[in-house]
Write a protein that holds these residues in place. Structure first.
Motif, PDB file in Angstrom:
ATOM      1  N   GLU A 127      -3.818  -7.173  -0.783  1.00 19.77           N
ATOM      2  CA  GLU A 127      -2.598  -7.259  -1.561  1.00 19.77           C
ATOM      3  C   GLU A 127      -1.949  -5.663  -1.338  1.00 19.77           C
ATOM      4  O   GLU A 127      -2.723  -4.796  -0.968  1.00 19.77           O
ATOM      5  CB  GLU A 127      -2.837  -7.338  -3.102  1.00 19.77           C
ATOM      6  CG  GLU A 127      -3.475  -8.562  -3.411  1.00 19.77           C
ATOM      7  CD  GLU A 127      -2.499  -9.712  -3.317  1.00 19.77           C
ATOM      8  OE1 GLU A 127      -1.648  -9.792  -2.687  1.00 19.77           O
ATOM      9  OE2 GLU A 127      -2.872 -10.839  -4.194  1.00 19.77           O
ATOM     10  N   HIS A 128      -0.517  -5.911  -1.368  1.00 17.88           N
ATOM     11  CA  HIS A 128       0.160  -4.609  -1.200  1.00 17.88           C
ATOM     12  C   HIS A 128       0.019  -3.713  -2.158  1.00 17.88           C
ATOM     13  O   HIS A 128      -0.448  -3.979  -3.224  1.00 17.88           O
ATOM     14  CB  HIS A 128       1.727  -4.978  -0.873  1.00 17.88           C
ATOM     15  CG  HIS A 128       1.835  -5.751   0.344  1.00 17.88           C
ATOM     16  ND1 HIS A 128       3.061  -5.597   1.054  1.00 17.88           N
ATOM     17  CD2 HIS A 128       1.172  -6.710   0.850  1.00 17.88           C
ATOM     18  CE1 HIS A 128       3.308  -6.431   2.046  1.00 17.88           C
ATOM     19  NE2 HIS A 128       2.101  -7.121   1.954  1.00 17.88           N
ATOM     20  N   SER A 129       0.374  -2.450  -1.856  1.00 18.32           N
ATOM     21  CA  SER A 129       0.216  -1.400  -3.219  1.00 18.32           C
ATOM     22  C   SER A 129       1.630  -1.040  -3.738  1.00 18.32           C
ATOM     23  O   SER A 129       2.662  -0.905  -3.021  1.00 18.32           O
ATOM     24  CB  SER A 129      -0.454  -0.050  -2.472  1.00 18.32           C
ATOM     25  OG  SER A 129       0.358   0.693  -1.992  1.00 18.32           O
ATOM     26  N   GLU A 145       3.890 -10.466  -1.282  1.00 18.35           N
ATOM     27  CA  GLU A 145       4.614  -9.379  -0.524  1.00 18.35           C
ATOM     28  C   GLU A 145       5.873  -8.953  -1.499  1.00 18.35           C
ATOM     29  O   GLU A 145       7.063  -9.610  -1.178  1.00 18.35           O
ATOM     30  CB  GLU A 145       5.171  -9.665   0.874  1.00 18.35           C
ATOM     31  CG  GLU A 145       5.218  -8.454   1.823  1.00 18.35           C
ATOM     32  CD  GLU A 145       6.452  -8.313   2.715  1.00 18.35           C
ATOM     33  OE1 GLU A 145       6.715  -9.563   3.148  1.00 18.35           O
ATOM     34  OE2 GLU A 145       6.983  -7.367   3.006  1.00 18.35           O
ATOM     35  N   THR A 179      -1.472  -0.950   2.953  1.00 14.96           N
ATOM     36  CA  THR A 179      -2.503  -0.464   1.632  1.00 14.96           C
ATOM     37  C   THR A 179      -3.667   0.080   2.284  1.00 14.96           C
ATOM     38  O   THR A 179      -4.309   0.726   1.193  1.00 14.96           O
ATOM     39  CB  THR A 179      -2.683  -1.652   1.074  1.00 14.96           C
ATOM     40  OG1 THR A 179      -1.553  -2.741   0.853  1.00 14.96           O
ATOM     41  CG2 THR A 179      -3.331  -1.406  -0.467  1.00 14.96           C
ATOM     42  N   ASN A 197       4.985  -0.629  -1.198  1.00 14.09           N
ATOM     43  CA  ASN A 197       4.639  -0.525  -0.165  1.00 14.09           C
ATOM     44  C   ASN A 197       4.151  -1.519   0.907  1.00 14.09           C
ATOM     45  O   ASN A 197       3.485  -2.417   0.314  1.00 14.09           O
ATOM     46  CB  ASN A 197       3.690   0.803  -0.172  1.00 14.09           C
ATOM     47  CG  ASN A 197       3.868   1.914  -0.823  1.00 14.09           C
ATOM     48  OD1 ASN A 197       5.009   2.150  -0.926  1.00 14.09           O
ATOM     49  ND2 ASN A 197       3.025   2.516  -1.668  1.00 14.09           N
ATOM     50  N   LYS A 198       4.199  -1.496   2.084  1.00 14.01           N
ATOM     51  CA  LYS A 198       3.867  -2.713   2.895  1.00 14.01           C
ATOM     52  C   LYS A 198       2.556  -2.408   3.309  1.00 14.01           C
ATOM     53  O   LYS A 198       1.855  -3.398   3.860  1.00 14.01           O
ATOM     54  CB  LYS A 198       4.866  -2.682   4.152  1.00 14.01           C
ATOM     55  CG  LYS A 198       6.556  -2.822   3.765  1.00 14.01           C
ATOM     56  CD  LYS A 198       6.528  -4.040   3.024  1.00 14.01           C
ATOM     57  CE  LYS A 198       8.230  -3.974   2.490  1.00 14.01           C
ATOM     58  NZ  LYS A 198       8.369  -5.028   1.402  1.00 14.01           N
TER      59      LYS A 198
END
Ligand code: CU
Lengths: 206, 656
Positions: B475-477, B499, B463, B460-461
Motif C-alpha cells: 500500500e502507498h504511504s 493508489e 512506500t 506518496n507514491k
C-alpha cells in the motif's frame, strides 16, 4: 383555609402531568449499547425512549425467552389507570374547592392523600407483579437458559426502583417527569392538610 | 565568578538544545519535553473520535476510502467505480445499474480527485464528488449514507483527469478530458491528430437540493491534454482554470514530443459567460451516448438511463469567454488560492513555480494585450499575467494547497518534499522531506475559500522501508504534518488503500451529526420488499422465482424453500428488518456466481442465483450479527427441471 384549598387544587392538578409525561423510566445499557436502550412507562402504555428501542429490547429479550413488551391494549391497567388518575384529580379539585369555600373540613385533604397513597401502592404492587411475570415467565424453548449458582433458573425481573445488573445489562429504573409531578402534587395535598389544620387550630385557640 | 556563570548558562543551553531537538520553534503553549511528544498529537484514545474526516481516492481500486485525522485510522471503503464483494455493490440487482455505461457494464475505474460540496465557498459536507478516469464518469457520494448515489458518464471525453472539481456554490462539477480524441469519434489515422482531435471540458450542473447531476454544456477545446483544473473563488468566482500539456499536439512518444514547448497553457474559462450564452439557447445539441445512473433514496434501487445528446460549445462561439495563459513547462497542478487572486501553475519540468494574477489577467484582457492565438483562442503574454515565481523551490512541482494564512504548500515529486512558501513575497519558509515521491497533498478545506489549516497530509507514491515489507507490492504511504506553526512538523505515517491521488478533508463535526444510523423500514419503497415476516413469500413467474425474504437476529424467513428447479433463475429479495445502528445482516448462497450481499438495517437487496445442480443447498448470514449468528442459515431444495415438487416455504414448522 383559602390558601390550603388553593394548594390542594394545585396539588391535584399536578396529577394531570401523567397524561403528558411518563410515570416511570427503565434504561438498559450494555457495552455494545453505549447509548442505552430505554422504555418510558406512561399511564396508558409503554413507549421506547428512541423510536425503535422497544423493537430492539424485544429482539434482545427473545434470546432469554421473555415475552414482548405489551402493547397498550394488551394490559387492562393501561385502560384503567388514566380513569383513576383523572378521577383522583377531579376529586382533589372538588375537595380543594369545597375547602376553599369552607364547606368541608381540612381532614378531607388527608383523606384524599391516603386514598391516593393506597391506590399508588396498589399500582406499584401491580407493576411489580408485571415485572416479576415479565422477568420470570419465560418461554420454555428459550435459546439461552441460565441458572443461578444455586441451580434455580435465572430470572430477569428489572428492578422496581434503582439499579440492577442483569447479565451484561445495567438496568436503571426510576420515576420520570410525570411521576415526579405526581409526587410533588401529593406532597402539596399534605401541605394543604397541614396548613388547613394550622388555620383551624389557630381559630380554635383564638 | 561571572565567567563561571557564563559557562554554566552555555552548558545549560547545550542541554536544552539536545532535549528539544524535535521542538522546532512552534508557536505558543507547551515547551520542552511535552512539545516534543509527537505521538501525543496523533493519539486518539480508545473510544474517542478523530477531529477530521479524510476522503482519499483509491486510484486503481476505483473506490474512495474514509480515514480519521490525526490518527490515520481507516473507517470505511466506499465502492464507487468498482464492484465490491464486501457488500455486493455492483453485484446486487439494485446496484448493478450504477456501473452501466454506454459501453455496457464496466465494473472498474480509476478514481482520482474527490472534492467536497461547498456553499459560499465553504465546505458544507453534503456530498463528495469523484472522477472515474478511464471510462469518463463523475460520481456523487452522499455524506449521510456514505454511499455512491449517482454516476454520470461523460461523452466525447477520454482520461477524465482534470476532474472532479466544483465551483464555490456547487453550481458545477467539471470533467476535463486528459486525452483529446476525435469528436465525434470516428475511424481516422492517428497521425492526423493535430488540428483534428478535440479536448472536451464538461460542465455538469448540480441540483442544489438533491445533488442530481446533469451535463449543462461541453466546451470543445483544441486537442491539448487537459491535466488538472480548479475553480476560481471569491473575486475569480465564475472562472475555471485548466492546466494543459502536449500543446505540441503530438500523438506518439509524448515523454519527448510533449516536452518540446517551453511553455504550455493554463486555459481560463469564464463559465458564467458561457452559461449565460447557453441559457439564451446558445450551443449545439450533438448526438451522444452516455449513461446517467441514479440511486432512488426511497426504493434503494439504481436506475440507469442512456442519454442521447449533449450540448457542445465551440470557443469561437462565445468570444471573450476563454483565454490561454502561457505557463512553463508542462504544468500539472492548477491551484487557486483562497482569495481567488493567485493561480499556481506547477510546471513539472520547470525549475521555478509560476503564479499568475487574476487581476493582471483581467487587466490584460481588458487592454487586449494578446500575444497571438491558438485555434482562435487569445493567448495572453506571460509577463502580463505573471504575479511572481518561487525561485528554485525544488524539483518536479506537482500540487499546491493553502492554509488560509497566506501560505502555500507545494509537493515536489522528484525531490520528495513539501515546500511551504508565502503568497505575495514568493519566499520559501520551510521544507520537509516526504517518504517518497509525493503526489498530491491535502489541507482540510484547502480547496475552498476557508481552509482549516491545522493539518496537511501528503500522499506518496513509493512506500519502501516505511513499514514491514509485504512482498513487491504494498500500500502507498501518506504522511501527516502539523502546519499550525511556522515550520511543518511530520506527525505520522499511515498506509492508504489503492493508489491515492487526491483527498478532501473536513472537520468531523460538519458531517458526523448528520450521519445516517439505519434506513427506516417504514420508508422502504423497494418494489420487492417484505417489511415483516408475514409478508415473506416465494412467487414463481415462468422460470424466474422471486423469494421475498426477511432477516432479523438470528434467522431468515423463510429458511426452508422447496420447489426450485434446475434452470430456474432465483431472485432473493432480502429485507433486513432490524432498526438498530450497525446491525447489517449478510446473505450468501452456495454456488452463486456473483457475491454475497450485506444488507443494511431497513434495506432490501437482491441477489440472483441460478441453481445448476439438483440437491439441497444452504444459504447463511455472513455478518456476525448476534450470539446465534452461526445458526442464521437455511436450505433451498433444488429438484430436476421436469419435476413437479410444489413451491413451498416455511420457518420453524416442525418446532410446534
Ligand atoms: Cu445475521
Amino acid at each position: 383555609m383559602k390558601k390550603a384549598g388553593i394548594i390542594m387544587i394545585i396539588g391535584s392538578l399536578l396529577l394531570l402531568g401523567l397524561f403528558k409525561f411518563p410515570l416511570w423510566n427503565i434504561m438498559l445499557g450494555a457495552p455494545q449499547y453505549p447509548d442505552p436502550l430505554g422504555m418510558n412507562i406512561y399511564i396508558d402504555g409503554i413507549q421506547g425512549v428512541e423510536e425503535f428501542d422497544l423493537q430492539n429490547i424485544d429482539g434482545l429479550n427473545h434470546y432469554i425467552g421473555m415475552k414482548t413488551i405489551p402493547k397498550a391494549d394488551e394490559m387492562w391497567e393501561f385502560a384503567v389507570f388514566p380513569k383513576v388518575i383523572l378521577g383522583m384529580a377531579i376529586l382533589g379539585v372538588v375537595i380543594g374547592l369545597l375547602g376553599f369555600f369552607k364547606k368541608i373540613s381540612y381532614k378531607f385533604f388527608l383523606g384524599w392523600f391516603v386514598l391516593m397513597s393506597v391506590l399508588g401502592i396498589l399500582g406499584m404492587y401491580d407493576f411489580n407483579n408485571w415485572l416479576i411475570d415479565y422477568g420470570s415467565n419465560l418461554d420454555p424453548n428459550a435459546i439461552l437458559k441460565l441458572n443461578n449458582p444455586d441451580g434455580t433458573p435465572m430470572t430477569y425481573k428489572p428492578p422496581l426502583f434503582g439499579f440492577q445488573k442483569l447479565l451484561n445489562f445495567d438496568v436503571t429504573s426510576l420515576p420520570h417527569t410525570g411521576g415526579y409531578l405526581m409526587f410533588v402534587g401529593m406532597t402539596l395535598t399534605l401541605v394543604a392538610f397541614w396548613l388547613g389544620r394550622k388555620t383551624s387550630l389557630k381559630k380554635a385557640t383564638q | 565568578m561571572k565567567k563561571i556563570l557564563k559557562i554554566s548558562v552555555a552548558a545549560l543551553c547545550v542541554l536544552v538544545a539536545f532535549t528539544s531537538c524535535n521542538n522546532s520553534g512552534k508557536s505558543g503553549g507547551k515547551s520542552g519535553a511535552l512539545a516534543s511528544n509527537i505521538a501525543e498529537k496523533v493519539y486518539v484514545a480508545p473510544g474517542e473520535h478523530d477531529s477530521h474526516y479524510a476522503f482519499i481516492s483509491g486510484g486503481y481500486s476505483g473506490n474512495l476510502t474514509v480515514y480519521g485525522l490525526p490518527s490515520g485510522r481507516l473507517f470505511k471503503e466506499i465502492p464507487v467505480f468498482s464492484q465490491f464483494p464486501t457488500n455486493g455493490y455492483g453485484y446486487s440487482e439494485e446496484s448493478k445499474p450504477m456501473l452501466e455505461t454506454s459501453y455496457g457494464f464496466i465494473p472498474w475505474d480509476d478514481s482520482h480527485h474527490p472534492d467536497i460540496s461547498q456553499t459560499n465557498g465553504v465546505l458544507d459536507g453534503r456530498w463528495v464528488f469523484i472522477n472515474g478516469n478511464n471510462t469518463p464518469r463523475i460520481a456523487r457520494v452522499g455524506l449521510r449514507s456514505f454511499e455512491t448515489e449517482e454516476i454520470i458518464e461523460i461523452p466525447n471525453s477520454a482520461g477524465n483527469h482534470s476532474s472532479s472539481f466544483i465551483t464555490e456554490n456547487t453550481e458545477y462539477v467539471v470533467a476535463g478530458t486528459r486525452f483529446s480524441v476525435p469528436v465525434p469519434q470516428r475511424d481516422m489515422p492517428i497521425k492526423d491528430y493535430k488540428g483534428n482531435f478535440k479536448g472536451a471540458l464538461t460542465f455538469i450542473s448540480v441540483d442544489p437540493e438533491h445533488g442530481h447531476m446533469d451535463i449543462k454544456f461541453q466546451v470543445l477545446m483544441p486537442g491539448f491534454n487537459y491535466d488538472l483544473s480548479h475553480p476560481g473563488r471569491g473575486k475569480s468566482h465564475g472562472w475555471f482554470f485548466f492546466t494543459t500539456y502536449n500543446t505540441e499536439e503530438a500523438s506518439t512518444l509524448l515523454e519527448v514530443n510533449a516536452s518540446q514547448n517551453d511553455k504550455d497553457f493554463i486555459a481560463a474559462i469564464n463559465w458564467k459567460k458561457i452559461e449565460e450564452y447557453v441559457n439564451n439557447g446558445g450551443g449545439t445539441m450533438m448526438p451522444a451516448n452516455y449513461a446517467h445512473n441514479v440511486l432512488d433514496e426511497n426504493t434503494h434501487v439504481t436506475t440507469s438511463t442512456l442519454k442521447k445528446e449533449v450540448r457542445v460549445i465551440n470557443p469561437s462561439e462565445v468570444p471573450g469567454a476563454i483565454y490561454l495563459l502561457p505557463t512553463p513547462k508542462s504544468p500539472h497542478g492548477c491551484d487557486v488560492d483562497p482569495s481567488g487572486e493567485y493561480i499556481v501553475g506547477n510546471g513539472k519540468l520547470s525549475a521555478n513555480l509560476t503564479v499568475h494574477s487574476f487581476t493582471k489577467m483581467l487587466d490584460a484582457i481588458e487592454n487586449e494585450k494578446f500575444a497571438g492565438d491558438a485555434y482562435g483562442i487569445p493567448v495572453l503574454n506571460f509577463e502580463d499575467v505573471l504575479a511572481g515565481s518561487v525561485e528554485q523551490p525544488g524539483l518536479g512541482p506537482l500540487h499546491t494547497e493553502f492554509d488560509g494564512k497566506g501560505n502555500a504548500y507545494t509537493t515536489f515529486f522528484i525531490s520528495s518534499e513539501v515546500v511551504k512558501w508565502k503568497l505575495g513575497t514568493w519566499e520559501v519558509i520551510d521544507r520537509k522531506p516526504t517518504y517518497y515521491s509525493v503526489g498530491h497533498l491535502t489541507i482540510p478545506g484547502g480547496n475552498s475559500r476557508e481552509p482549516f489549516g491545522k493539518y496537511m497530509f501528503a500522499m506518496n507514491k513509493i512506500t519502501k522501508d516505511r513499514y514491514l515489507p509485504v512482498g513487491p507490492e504494498m500500500e502507498h504511504s501518506a504522511q501527516l504534518y502539523d502546519i499550525s506553526g511556522e515550520k511543518m512538523e511530520l506527525l505520522l505515517d499511515f498506509p492508504t488503500h489503492g493508489e491515492p491521488h487526491y483527498a478532501a478533508a473536513i472537520p468531523a463535526e460538519i458531517i458526523k451529526e448528520n450521519s445516517l444510523k439505519f434506513y427506516k423500514l417504514a420508508d422502504n419503497k423497494h418494489p420487492r420488499k417484505a417489511t415483516n415476516e408475514s409478508e415473506t413469500k416465494v412467487v414463481r413467474d415462468g422460470k424466474n422465482v422471486h423469494v421475498y425474504m426477511t432477516l432479523i437476529r438470528s434467522h431468515f424467513t423463510p429458511d426452508n424453500i422447496e420447489g426450485i428447479k434446475v434452470g430456474d433463475k432465483v431472485f432473493f429479495h432480502v429485507t433486513n428488518l432490524e432498526q438498530d445502528f450497525d446491525v447489517p445482516h449478510g446473505f450468501a448462497m452456495i454456488g452463486a456466481n456473483n457475491a454475497e450481499l450485506l444488507i443494511a438495517p431497513g434495506q432490501t437487496r437482491t441477489l440472483t442465483w441460478e441453481p445448476k445442480q439438483v440437491g439441497v443447498w444452504p444459504f447463511y448470514c455472513t455478518d456476525f450479527c448476534s450470539a446465534l449468528h452461526q445458526e442464521m442459515q437455511g436450505y433451498v431444495r433444488v429438484s430436476p427441471a421436469n419435476s413437479n415438487v410444489p413451491l413451498k416455504w416455511s420457518l420453524g414448522e416442525d418446532i410446534e
